[in-house]
Design a protein around this motif. Structure first.
Motif, PDB file in Angstrom:
ATOM      1  N   GLU A 179     -23.616  29.757  59.421  1.00 26.27           N
ATOM      2  CA  GLU A 179     -23.793  28.358  59.020  1.00 26.27           C
ATOM      3  C   GLU A 179     -25.063  28.184  58.189  1.00 26.27           C
ATOM      4  O   GLU A 179     -25.051  27.488  57.172  1.00 26.27           O
ATOM      5  CB  GLU A 179     -23.873  27.461  60.263  1.00 26.27           C
ATOM      6  N   GLU A 180     -26.178  28.801  58.633  1.00 22.94           N
ATOM      7  CA  GLU A 180     -27.454  28.668  57.934  1.00 22.94           C
ATOM      8  C   GLU A 180     -27.392  29.208  56.507  1.00 22.94           C
ATOM      9  O   GLU A 180     -28.101  28.739  55.627  1.00 22.94           O
ATOM     10  CB  GLU A 180     -28.560  29.384  58.705  1.00 22.94           C
ATOM     11  N   GLU A 181     -26.536  30.200  56.285  1.00 22.04           N
ATOM     12  CA  GLU A 181     -26.400  30.802  54.952  1.00 22.04           C
ATOM     13  C   GLU A 181     -25.359  30.097  54.098  1.00 22.04           C
ATOM     14  O   GLU A 181     -25.022  30.563  53.017  1.00 22.04           O
ATOM     15  CB  GLU A 181     -26.070  32.287  55.078  1.00 22.04           C
ATOM     16  N   GLY A 182     -24.842  29.001  54.590  1.00 23.94           N
ATOM     17  CA  GLY A 182     -23.885  28.236  53.795  1.00 23.94           C
ATOM     18  C   GLY A 182     -22.450  28.703  53.940  1.00 23.94           C
ATOM     19  O   GLY A 182     -21.642  28.510  53.035  1.00 23.94           O
ATOM     20  N   ARG A 183     -22.124  29.346  55.052  1.00 24.83           N
ATOM     21  CA  ARG A 183     -20.772  29.802  55.373  1.00 24.83           C
ATOM     22  C   ARG A 183     -20.185  30.753  54.330  1.00 24.83           C
ATOM     23  O   ARG A 183     -19.066  30.554  53.845  1.00 24.83           O
ATOM     24  CB  ARG A 183     -19.849  28.604  55.570  1.00 24.83           C
ATOM     25  N   PRO A 184     -20.906  31.807  53.968  1.00 25.49           N
ATOM     26  CA  PRO A 184     -20.370  32.744  52.967  1.00 25.49           C
ATOM     27  C   PRO A 184     -19.201  33.552  53.536  1.00 25.49           C
ATOM     28  O   PRO A 184     -19.195  33.913  54.710  1.00 25.49           O
ATOM     29  CB  PRO A 184     -21.559  33.662  52.677  1.00 25.49           C
ATOM     30  N   GLU A 185     -18.229  33.819  52.692  1.00 29.98           N
ATOM     31  CA  GLU A 185     -17.070  34.614  53.114  1.00 29.98           C
ATOM     32  C   GLU A 185     -17.419  36.093  53.105  1.00 29.98           C
ATOM     33  O   GLU A 185     -18.221  36.562  52.298  1.00 29.98           O
ATOM     34  CB  GLU A 185     -15.889  34.351  52.180  1.00 29.98           C
ATOM     35  N   GLY A 186     -16.809  36.838  54.023  1.00 32.38           N
ATOM     36  CA  GLY A 186     -16.951  38.293  54.040  1.00 32.38           C
ATOM     37  C   GLY A 186     -18.261  38.807  54.613  1.00 32.38           C
ATOM     38  O   GLY A 186     -18.578  39.977  54.442  1.00 32.38           O
ATOM     39  N   GLN A 187     -19.036  37.973  55.278  1.00 31.99           N
ATOM     40  CA  GLN A 187     -20.323  38.399  55.823  1.00 31.99           C
ATOM     41  C   GLN A 187     -20.335  38.439  57.350  1.00 31.99           C
ATOM     42  O   GLN A 187     -21.385  38.620  57.956  1.00 31.99           O
ATOM     43  CB  GLN A 187     -21.432  37.464  55.325  1.00 31.99           C
ATOM     44  N   HIS A 188     -19.161  38.305  57.969  1.00 29.93           N
ATOM     45  CA  HIS A 188     -19.104  38.206  59.418  1.00 29.93           C
ATOM     46  C   HIS A 188     -19.647  39.445  60.123  1.00 29.93           C
ATOM     47  O   HIS A 188     -20.319  39.339  61.144  1.00 29.93           O
ATOM     48  CB  HIS A 188     -17.679  37.892  59.895  1.00 29.93           C
ATOM     49  N   GLU A 189     -19.394  40.628  59.590  1.00 27.64           N
ATOM     50  CA  GLU A 189     -19.884  41.855  60.230  1.00 27.64           C
ATOM     51  C   GLU A 189     -21.408  41.930  60.188  1.00 27.64           C
ATOM     52  O   GLU A 189     -22.053  42.320  61.167  1.00 27.64           O
ATOM     53  CB  GLU A 189     -19.266  43.086  59.580  1.00 27.64           C
ATOM     54  N   ARG A 190     -21.991  41.540  59.056  1.00 29.07           N
ATOM     55  CA  ARG A 190     -23.454  41.554  58.945  1.00 29.07           C
ATOM     56  C   ARG A 190     -24.069  40.535  59.896  1.00 29.07           C
ATOM     57  O   ARG A 190     -25.044  40.829  60.585  1.00 29.07           O
ATOM     58  CB  ARG A 190     -23.885  41.247  57.500  1.00 29.07           C
TER      59      ARG A 190
END
Length: 82
Positions: free
Chosen positions: A14-25
């Protein structure tokens, strides 16, 4: 534990603006933070070993001036030593 990590990962996303494809990081970073927080908590005594810090009025130090108003002399403050 997984619930805490999940919430932390979600907050990072959420803090990063909900970027796609970053769930693993986000998950990995949340796990690492949880692990380091757990290690700190394990090293911290839970009851301080029964030690009670002394009353401020009972302690004094020539190395550290007291916080009382007017106790600093010109040149004692780090900002004045520049």
């Amino acid at each position: 534990m997984d619930e805490e990590i999940r919430k932390a990962a979600y907050n990072r996303w959420e803090e990063e603006g909900r970027p796609e494809g970053q769930h693993e990081r986000h998950w990995r970073e949340a796990e690492e933070a949880h692990r380091s927080n757990s290690a700190v908590d394990q090293n911290r005594p839970s009851d301080h070993g029964g030690v009670v810090p002394p009353d401020e009025s009972e302690t004094s130090s020539d190395a550290v001036p007291s916080n009382r108003q007017g106790s600093f002399k010109p040149g004692e403050l780090a900002s004045e030593n520049k």
